[in-house]
Design a protein around this motif. Structure first.
Motif, PDB file in Angstrom:
ATOM      1  N   LEU A   1       0.814  -1.218   0.000  1.00 42.28           N
ATOM      2  CA  LEU A   1       0.000   0.000   0.000  1.00 42.28           C
ATOM      3  C   LEU A   1       0.847   1.269   0.000  1.00 42.28           C
ATOM      4  N   CYS A   2       1.859   1.301   0.842  1.00 38.11           N
ATOM      5  CA  CYS A   2       2.701   2.498   0.908  1.00 38.11           C
ATOM      6  C   CYS A   2       3.402   2.750  -0.427  1.00 38.11           C
ATOM      7  N   LEU A   3       3.898   1.702  -1.031  1.00 33.27           N
ATOM      8  CA  LEU A   3       4.586   1.868  -2.308  1.00 33.27           C
ATOM      9  C   LEU A   3       3.607   2.307  -3.399  1.00 33.27           C
ATOM     10  N   ALA A   4       2.481   1.623  -3.509  1.00 31.89           N
ATOM     11  CA  ALA A   4       1.509   1.939  -4.559  1.00 31.89           C
ATOM     12  C   ALA A   4       0.890   3.326  -4.378  1.00 31.89           C
ATOM     13  N   LEU A   5       0.465   3.628  -3.151  1.00 32.54           N
ATOM     14  CA  LEU A   5      -0.171   4.918  -2.921  1.00 32.54           C
ATOM     15  C   LEU A   5       0.829   6.070  -2.977  1.00 32.54           C
ATOM     16  N   GLY A   6       2.051   5.802  -2.566  1.00 32.88           N
ATOM     17  CA  GLY A   6       3.087   6.829  -2.685  1.00 32.88           C
ATOM     18  C   GLY A   6       3.358   7.173  -4.132  1.00 32.88           C
ATOM     19  N   ILE A   7       3.460   6.156  -4.971  1.00 34.12           N
ATOM     20  CA  ILE A   7       3.691   6.395  -6.397  1.00 34.12           C
ATOM     21  C   ILE A   7       2.474   7.072  -7.031  1.00 34.12           C
ATOM     22  N   ALA A   8       1.286   6.637  -6.654  1.00 35.80           N
ATOM     23  CA  ALA A   8       0.074   7.216  -7.241  1.00 35.80           C
ATOM     24  C   ALA A   8      -0.087   8.688  -6.888  1.00 35.80           C
ATOM     25  N   ASN A   9       0.275   9.073  -5.682  1.00 39.70           N
ATOM     26  CA  ASN A   9       0.086  10.457  -5.249  1.00 39.70           C
ATOM     27  C   ASN A   9       1.253  11.363  -5.584  1.00 39.70           C
ATOM     28  N   ILE A  10       2.345  10.806  -6.027  1.00 42.26           N
ATOM     29  CA  ILE A  10       3.511  11.643  -6.331  1.00 42.26           C
ATOM     30  C   ILE A  10       3.280  12.486  -7.581  1.00 42.26           C
ATOM     31  N   PHE A  11       2.292  12.089  -8.368  1.00 47.58           N
ATOM     32  CA  PHE A  11       2.006  12.829  -9.600  1.00 47.58           C
ATOM     33  C   PHE A  11       0.952  13.914  -9.409  1.00 47.58           C
ATOM     34  N   SER A  12       0.669  14.257  -8.166  1.00 46.50           N
ATOM     35  CA  SER A  12      -0.282  15.336  -7.903  1.00 46.50           C
ATOM     36  C   SER A  12       0.428  16.675  -8.099  1.00 46.50           C
ATOM     37  N   PHE A  13      -0.357  17.718  -8.148  1.00 44.45           N
ATOM     38  CA  PHE A  13       0.225  19.051  -8.336  1.00 44.45           C
ATOM     39  C   PHE A  13       0.341  19.812  -7.020  1.00 44.45           C
TER      40      PHE A  13
ATOM     41  N   ALA B   1       2.538  20.371  -3.782  1.00 45.15           N
ATOM     42  CA  ALA B   1       3.920  20.153  -3.338  1.00 45.15           C
ATOM     43  C   ALA B   1       3.984  19.412  -2.006  1.00 45.15           C
ATOM     44  N   ILE B   2       3.087  19.745  -1.090  1.00 47.19           N
ATOM     45  CA  ILE B   2       3.103  19.088   0.218  1.00 47.19           C
ATOM     46  C   ILE B   2       2.727  17.616   0.078  1.00 47.19           C
ATOM     47  N   LEU B   3       1.751  17.341  -0.784  1.00 45.60           N
ATOM     48  CA  LEU B   3       1.344  15.954  -1.009  1.00 45.60           C
ATOM     49  C   LEU B   3       2.461  15.147  -1.666  1.00 45.60           C
ATOM     50  N   ILE B   4       3.247  15.776  -2.514  1.00 46.11           N
ATOM     51  CA  ILE B   4       4.393  15.102  -3.137  1.00 46.11           C
ATOM     52  C   ILE B   4       5.413  14.728  -2.072  1.00 46.11           C
ATOM     53  N   ILE B   5       5.639  15.607  -1.114  1.00 46.79           N
ATOM     54  CA  ILE B   5       6.587  15.315  -0.027  1.00 46.79           C
ATOM     55  C   ILE B   5       6.094  14.124   0.792  1.00 46.79           C
ATOM     56  N   PHE B   6       4.802  14.114   1.128  1.00 43.37           N
ATOM     57  CA  PHE B   6       4.270  12.990   1.891  1.00 43.37           C
ATOM     58  C   PHE B   6       4.244  11.703   1.078  1.00 43.37           C
ATOM     59  N   SER B   7       4.101  11.826  -0.234  1.00 48.07           N
ATOM     60  CA  SER B   7       4.177  10.648  -1.099  1.00 48.07           C
ATOM     61  C   SER B   7       5.580  10.048  -1.071  1.00 48.07           C
ATOM     62  N   CYS B   8       6.577  10.909  -1.107  1.00 45.97           N
ATOM     63  CA  CYS B   8       7.968  10.428  -1.017  1.00 45.97           C
ATOM     64  C   CYS B   8       8.219   9.774   0.343  1.00 45.97           C
ATOM     65  N   LEU B   9       7.671  10.353   1.403  1.00 47.35           N
ATOM     66  CA  LEU B   9       7.806   9.753   2.727  1.00 47.35           C
ATOM     67  C   LEU B   9       7.106   8.407   2.793  1.00 47.35           C
ATOM     68  N   CYS B  10       5.983   8.277   2.099  1.00 52.91           N
ATOM     69  CA  CYS B  10       5.255   7.011   2.077  1.00 52.91           C
ATOM     70  C   CYS B  10       6.069   5.934   1.350  1.00 52.91           C
ATOM     71  N   ILE B  11       6.710   6.311   0.257  1.00 53.58           N
ATOM     72  CA  ILE B  11       7.559   5.368  -0.469  1.00 53.58           C
ATOM     73  C   ILE B  11       8.750   4.969   0.396  1.00 53.58           C
TER      74      ILE B  11
END
Length: 142
Positions: free
Chosen positions: A19-31, A33-43
């Motif tokens: 879940l962390c890997l899939a959801l992190g990758i899925a959310n990293i393509f959002s626009f 910036a804060i969500l991208i940081i949390f996506s990287c933390l999730c990965i």
């Protein structure tokens, strides 16, 4: 707790990795910036959990001694519950930015923390699974 109960905990840990890997990758393509940081933390969380749940990887992957020492801290149920709570809290903080699918990762990390805490409260010792590269597999290789 029986051995089968620990297999359920390990399955929850593996589900958290996926879940962390899939959801992190899925959310990293959002626009956002804060969500991208949390996506990287999730990965990053997915890889930390991977090394915690599959200790065999410490033997076959080139890692630093500091990272090995950090991962080896999480051999007891209490410590595993603590790391899962910390990783879950990080993902829950991502809701400050906006609601996203990272909440699913946060909830499942919290479930895994609860399972490990319940095992610790009932004074069950951690049993490594041969399937996930526990002590049995490490002994076969050495």
């Amino acid at each position: 707790m029986y051995r089968d109960d620990f297999n359920r905990i390990s399955r929850t840990g593996v589900l958290c990795i996926i879940l962390c890997l899939a959801l992190g990758i899925a959310n990293i393509f959002s626009f956002n910036a804060i969500l991208i940081i949390f996506s990287c933390l999730c990965i990053a969380s997915a890889f930390v959990i991977l090394f915690i749940e599959v200790p065999f990887l410490l033997r076959i992957c080139p890692t630093s001694p500091k990272f090995d020492a950090f991962i080896r801290r999480f051999t007891t149920n209490w410590m595993r519950a603590a790391i899962y709570v910390a990783l879950s809290a990080i993902q829950f903080v991502s809701l400050v930015s906006r609601a996203s699918s990272l909440i699913a990762a946060a909830v499942f990390l919290l479930f895994a923390a609860i399972f490990y805490a319940l095992a610790a409260v009932t004074k069950q010792e951690f049993v490594g699974s041969k399937t996930l590269g526990g002590q049995g597999v490490a002994q076969m290789i050495v």
